[in-house]
Structure formats: structure tokens, C-alpha cells
Design a protein around this motif. Structure first.
Motif, PDB file in Angstrom:
ATOM      1  N   ILE A  95      40.995  53.028  38.129  1.00 21.11           N
ATOM      2  CA  ILE A  95      39.725  52.390  38.458  1.00 21.11           C
ATOM      3  C   ILE A  95      38.839  53.323  39.280  1.00 21.11           C
ATOM      4  CG2 ILE A  95      40.702  50.062  38.393  1.00 21.11           C
ATOM      5  CD1 ILE A  95      40.495  50.137  41.527  1.00 21.11           C
ATOM      6  N   ASP A  96      39.421  54.438  39.768  1.00 22.85           N
ATOM      7  CA  ASP A  96      38.618  55.432  40.477  1.00 22.85           C
ATOM      8  C   ASP A  96      39.346  56.766  40.445  1.00 22.85           C
ATOM      9  OD1 ASP A  96      36.464  56.453  41.914  1.00 22.85           O
ATOM     10  OD2 ASP A  96      36.382  54.719  43.242  1.00 22.85           O
ATOM     11  N   TYR A  97      38.601  57.841  40.643  1.00 27.63           N
ATOM     12  CA  TYR A  97      39.131  59.199  40.531  1.00 27.63           C
ATOM     13  C   TYR A  97      38.552  60.007  41.680  1.00 27.63           C
ATOM     14  CZ  TYR A  97      40.703  63.388  37.936  1.00 27.63           C
ATOM     15  OH  TYR A  97      41.335  64.548  37.534  1.00 27.63           O
ATOM     16  N   LEU A  98      39.347  60.222  42.727  1.00 26.49           N
ATOM     17  CA  LEU A  98      38.871  60.881  43.941  1.00 26.49           C
ATOM     18  C   LEU A  98      39.404  62.301  44.016  1.00 26.49           C
ATOM     19  CD1 LEU A  98      39.511  57.973  46.482  1.00 26.49           C
ATOM     20  CD2 LEU A  98      37.537  58.343  44.991  1.00 26.49           C
ATOM     21  N   ILE A 107      37.715  56.694  50.191  1.00 22.93           N
ATOM     22  CA  ILE A 107      38.771  55.675  50.072  1.00 22.93           C
ATOM     23  C   ILE A 107      38.180  54.286  50.267  1.00 22.93           C
ATOM     24  CG2 ILE A 107      40.991  54.884  50.953  1.00 22.93           C
ATOM     25  CD1 ILE A 107      41.076  57.633  49.625  1.00 22.93           C
ATOM     26  N   GLU A 108      37.280  54.176  51.219  1.00 22.76           N
ATOM     27  CA  GLU A 108      36.649  52.884  51.499  1.00 22.76           C
ATOM     28  C   GLU A 108      35.861  52.387  50.285  1.00 22.76           C
ATOM     29  OE1 GLU A 108      34.453  50.830  55.329  1.00 22.76           O
ATOM     30  OE2 GLU A 108      34.405  53.001  55.096  1.00 22.76           O
ATOM     31  N   ALA A 109      35.130  53.282  49.642  1.00 21.58           N
ATOM     32  CA  ALA A 109      34.349  52.909  48.455  1.00 21.58           C
ATOM     33  C   ALA A 109      35.266  52.495  47.305  1.00 21.58           C
ATOM     34  CB  ALA A 109      33.463  54.077  48.031  1.00 21.58           C
ATOM     35  N   ALA A 110      36.389  53.193  47.156  1.00 19.98           N
ATOM     36  CA  ALA A 110      37.335  52.853  46.084  1.00 19.98           C
ATOM     37  C   ALA A 110      37.965  51.480  46.316  1.00 19.98           C
ATOM     38  CB  ALA A 110      38.423  53.924  46.001  1.00 19.98           C
ATOM     39  N   LEU A 111      38.317  51.183  47.558  1.00 20.36           N
ATOM     40  CA  LEU A 111      38.896  49.872  47.873  1.00 20.36           C
ATOM     41  C   LEU A 111      37.859  48.762  47.710  1.00 20.36           C
ATOM     42  CD1 LEU A 111      41.057  50.841  50.989  1.00 20.36           C
ATOM     43  CD2 LEU A 111      41.885  50.205  48.716  1.00 20.36           C
ATOM     44  N   GLU A 112      36.611  49.071  48.028  1.00 25.37           N
ATOM     45  CA  GLU A 112      35.538  48.091  47.837  1.00 25.37           C
ATOM     46  C   GLU A 112      35.341  47.813  46.350  1.00 25.37           C
ATOM     47  OE1 GLU A 112      32.617  45.371  48.865  1.00 25.37           O
ATOM     48  OE2 GLU A 112      34.083  46.415  50.149  1.00 25.37           O
ATOM     49  N   LYS A 113      35.452  48.854  45.548  1.00 22.95           N
ATOM     50  CA  LYS A 113      35.343  48.686  44.095  1.00 22.95           C
ATOM     51  C   LYS A 113      36.450  47.775  43.581  1.00 22.95           C
ATOM     52  CE  LYS A 113      35.238  51.379  39.804  1.00 22.95           C
ATOM     53  NZ  LYS A 113      35.322  52.761  39.214  1.00 22.95           N
ATOM     54  N   SER A 115      38.041  45.438  45.254  1.00 20.38           N
ATOM     55  CA  SER A 115      37.744  44.067  45.695  1.00 20.38           C
ATOM     56  C   SER A 115      36.684  43.417  44.820  1.00 20.38           C
ATOM     57  CB  SER A 115      37.279  44.074  47.153  1.00 20.38           C
ATOM     58  OG  SER A 115      38.300  44.515  48.013  1.00 20.38           O
ATOM     59  N   ASN A 116      35.652  44.185  44.482  1.00 16.24           N
ATOM     60  CA  ASN A 116      34.582  43.642  43.644  1.00 16.24           C
ATOM     61  C   ASN A 116      35.088  43.279  42.254  1.00 16.24           C
ATOM     62  OD1 ASN A 116      32.733  43.951  45.720  1.00 16.24           O
ATOM     63  ND2 ASN A 116      32.016  45.948  45.008  1.00 16.24           N
ATOM     64  N   LEU A 117      35.937  44.143  41.691  1.00 13.24           N
ATOM     65  CA  LEU A 117      36.495  43.866  40.366  1.00 13.24           C
ATOM     66  C   LEU A 117      37.370  42.622  40.389  1.00 13.24           C
ATOM     67  CD1 LEU A 117      37.423  47.488  39.196  1.00 13.24           C
ATOM     68  CD2 LEU A 117      35.690  46.003  38.204  1.00 13.24           C
ATOM     69  N   ARG A 118      38.207  42.502  41.416  1.00 10.85           N
ATOM     70  CA  ARG A 118      39.087  41.329  41.500  1.00 10.85           C
ATOM     71  C   ARG A 118      38.280  40.058  41.696  1.00 10.85           C
ATOM     72  NH1 ARG A 118      44.085  43.898  45.027  1.00 10.85           N
ATOM     73  NH2 ARG A 118      45.312  44.567  43.209  1.00 10.85           N
ATOM     74  N   SER A 119      37.230  40.145  42.499  1.00  9.92           N
ATOM     75  CA  SER A 119      36.389  38.976  42.730  1.00  9.92           C
ATOM     76  C   SER A 119      35.679  38.563  41.444  1.00  9.92           C
ATOM     77  CB  SER A 119      35.363  39.289  43.828  1.00  9.92           C
ATOM     78  OG  SER A 119      34.448  38.227  43.974  1.00  9.92           O
ATOM     79  N   TYR A 120      35.196  39.560  40.710  1.00 10.79           N
ATOM     80  CA  TYR A 120      34.437  39.258  39.497  1.00 10.79           C
ATOM     81  C   TYR A 120      35.303  38.615  38.423  1.00 10.79           C
ATOM     82  CZ  TYR A 120      31.070  39.740  35.735  1.00 10.79           C
ATOM     83  OH  TYR A 120      30.197  39.474  34.710  1.00 10.79           O
ATOM     84  N   PHE A 121      36.541  39.096  38.299  1.00 16.44           N
ATOM     85  CA  PHE A 121      37.411  38.605  37.233  1.00 16.44           C
ATOM     86  C   PHE A 121      38.398  37.543  37.713  1.00 16.44           C
ATOM     87  CE2 PHE A 121      36.132  42.782  35.568  1.00 16.44           C
ATOM     88  CZ  PHE A 121      35.667  42.384  34.334  1.00 16.44           C
ATOM     89  N   SER A 122      38.160  36.973  38.888  1.00 14.79           N
ATOM     90  CA  SER A 122      39.053  35.930  39.389  1.00 14.79           C
ATOM     91  C   SER A 122      38.944  34.684  38.508  1.00 14.79           C
ATOM     92  CB  SER A 122      38.696  35.569  40.834  1.00 14.79           C
ATOM     93  OG  SER A 122      37.407  35.006  40.891  1.00 14.79           O
TER      94      SER A 122
END
Length: 255
Positions: A95-98, A107-113, A115-122
Motif C-alpha cells: 500500500i506504500d513504498y518508502l 512513516i506517519e503518512a503511510a500509517l495515515e494512508k 487508516s484512510n483505506l480501512r475507514s473507507y472500506f469498512s
């Protein structure tokens, strides 16, 4: 949130663990693993975590060997010093490539991404009008299937899935097939873009519309650009400006 770190550099793994837990105090680092062999053993014998941070090149091989031996369910955030494995990473659970050396904000941006994906597809999320439109489009025909071309006094039908890329040449739209045949078509490139599947073809710039199957490598370039190499040679070097990088990587990821 249970997090597994697969990283062969011990100092990097410790630093990564500290950053993760400082950003997400609820995160629990279940294990830190340095090799493909140990990762396969752990994932086979234990419950899979909620998230995996994974280096590409481990002490005994590439991390993609893990995916060949174990069905990995959770999302993966790749943290690596190598920039030429992005396509393979997004073909897995990435889901991300750092790129190393990574910073806390990366790292913070990747974890936020995540969270957003999980929230969207909940499961609780109700279908929005936009999502309903998307689902309707999924049931529609997947773009134009062929193009009619005229060459050497003959009309020929070129199947769309045999086309590596469309491009503007001498102010005309040209087709280049995977077997290196070139044809000219009357439609402007903008019109062609609307005809073909947006999942299969991506408009790199005003001159090129490329097929996903033609993408060979993606490399980081100067000024935060990406250099795209195709399986079929192109007359010009294909570059994507930094403003389109996220869009392009998203296209590669969302297959």
C-alpha cells in the motif's frame, strides 16, 4: 494493532519500531525478522499481524520469495533502499513504498494512508453516490476492444490489448503494438483516452498513453520525477513530473 517488521538491518528495524510506536501508541511489534526463511516460518506458524513493514532485500534473498511460499493477508508497507521494485511491490499487498533513509513523516503518512483505506472500506460505510457510480461502471464494457487502421491499401483491425502505447507523432496519433508494428489512426489522443479502459491505459503526458502490460520498470529520477521504461522502446524518454507521481503509482497499484 499488531505489526510485524521484516528487515535485515537491526539498527534500522529498531528505529522503525520506535517511530511506529511513537506515532501509534496502540501498535505492538510482534516480531522483528531478518530473513526470508524466518519470515516464512513465522507467518506459517503464527496468526498474521494487522500490518507488515517489509524490506525488499533480506539477508537470504528478495522478500517476494515470501509471497511465493505463504499467502499474506495483511497490507504491506515496503521500506527499502532500492527504487526499482515498485511495480512488483504494488502487485503484492503493498500500500506504500518508502525509500531509505525514511523519515518520521514518511512513516506517519503511510500509517495515515492505511487508516484512510480501512475507514473507507469498512463494512459499516454506506455506499455514497460516487461509489454507486463506480460500481455501475464496473459492470460496463471495459473500453474499446479494437481499432481499425488503414495501411498499404488495406484495412486492418488492431486489438486494443496488443497495443503497447499510443503516442503523438508528426501531429498525428500513432499506435505501437507489442510486436513493434506502427499504425496511424485519425482520432486525437484525447479521444482515444476516453475510448480505452482507464484501468488498462494511463495518460503519462500530452504525448503518450501507455498500456499497463507494457510497463517494464519504474525508476526515481531527478526533481522527484519518475522514469518509465516500457517493454517496447519509445522515441523519447518517458518521464512523469512530481505532480502526477501519486496518480501514476495509484494506477499501478489498483489493478
Amino acid at each position: 494493532m499488531n505489526v510485524l517488521i521484516i528487515e535485515d538491518e537491526i539498527k534500522t528495524a529498531k528505529s522503525l519500531a520506535q517511530i511506529i510506536t511513537s506515532i501509534r501508541p496502540d501498535a505492538r511489534i510482534v516480531s522483528t525478522i531478518q530473513s526470508v526463511e524466518r519470515a516464512v516460518s513465522y507467518l506459517t506458524a503464527n496468526q498474521q499481524p494487522d500490518l507488515i513493514f517489509m524490506d525488499i532485500q533480506l539477508s537470504d534473498g528478495l522478500c517476494f520469495q515470501i509471497f511465493e511460499q505463504v499467502k499474506i493477508i495483511p497490507p504491506v508497507i515496503f521500506c527499502t533502499a532500492y527504487d526499482n521494485y515498485a511495480i512488483e511491490a504494488f502487485k503484492t499487498n503493498g500500500i506504500d513504498y518508502l525509500l531509505k533513509p525514511f523519515k518520521r513523516e514518511h512513516i506517519e503518512a503511510a500509517l495515515e494512508k492505511l487508516s484512510n483505506l480501512r475507514s473507507y472500506f469498512s463494512p459499516e460505510k454506506q455506499l455514497t453516490p460516487d461509489l454507486e457510480t463506480l460500481l455501475r461502471k464496473l459492470g460496463e464494457p471495459d473500453g474499446k476492444k479494437s481499432f481499425l487502421v488503414f495501411k498499404q491499401n488495406k484495412y486492418i483491425t488492431i486489438k486494443t490489448d496488443t497495443i503497447a502505447f499510443f503516442y503523438i507523432h508528426n501531429e498525428m496519433t500513432s499506435i505501437m503494438t507489442f510486436d513493434h508494428h506502427e499504425y496511424t489512426i485519425p482520432q486525437p489522443l484525447e479521444e482515444v483516452q476516453n475510448m480505452v479502459s482507464a484501468t488498462q491505459f494511463y495518460r503519462l503526458n500530452r504525448q503518450y498513453l501507455i498500456n499497463f502490460e507494457a510497463v517494464k520498470e519504474v525508476e526515481h529520477y531527478f526533481s522527484r520525477k519518475l522514469f518509465i521504461k516500457l517493454t517496447v522502446p519509445t522515441p523519447e524518454k518517458l518521464l512523469i513530473g512530481k505532480e502526477k507521481v501519486s496518480s501514476f503509482l495509484g494506477w499501478l497499484e489498483n489493478r
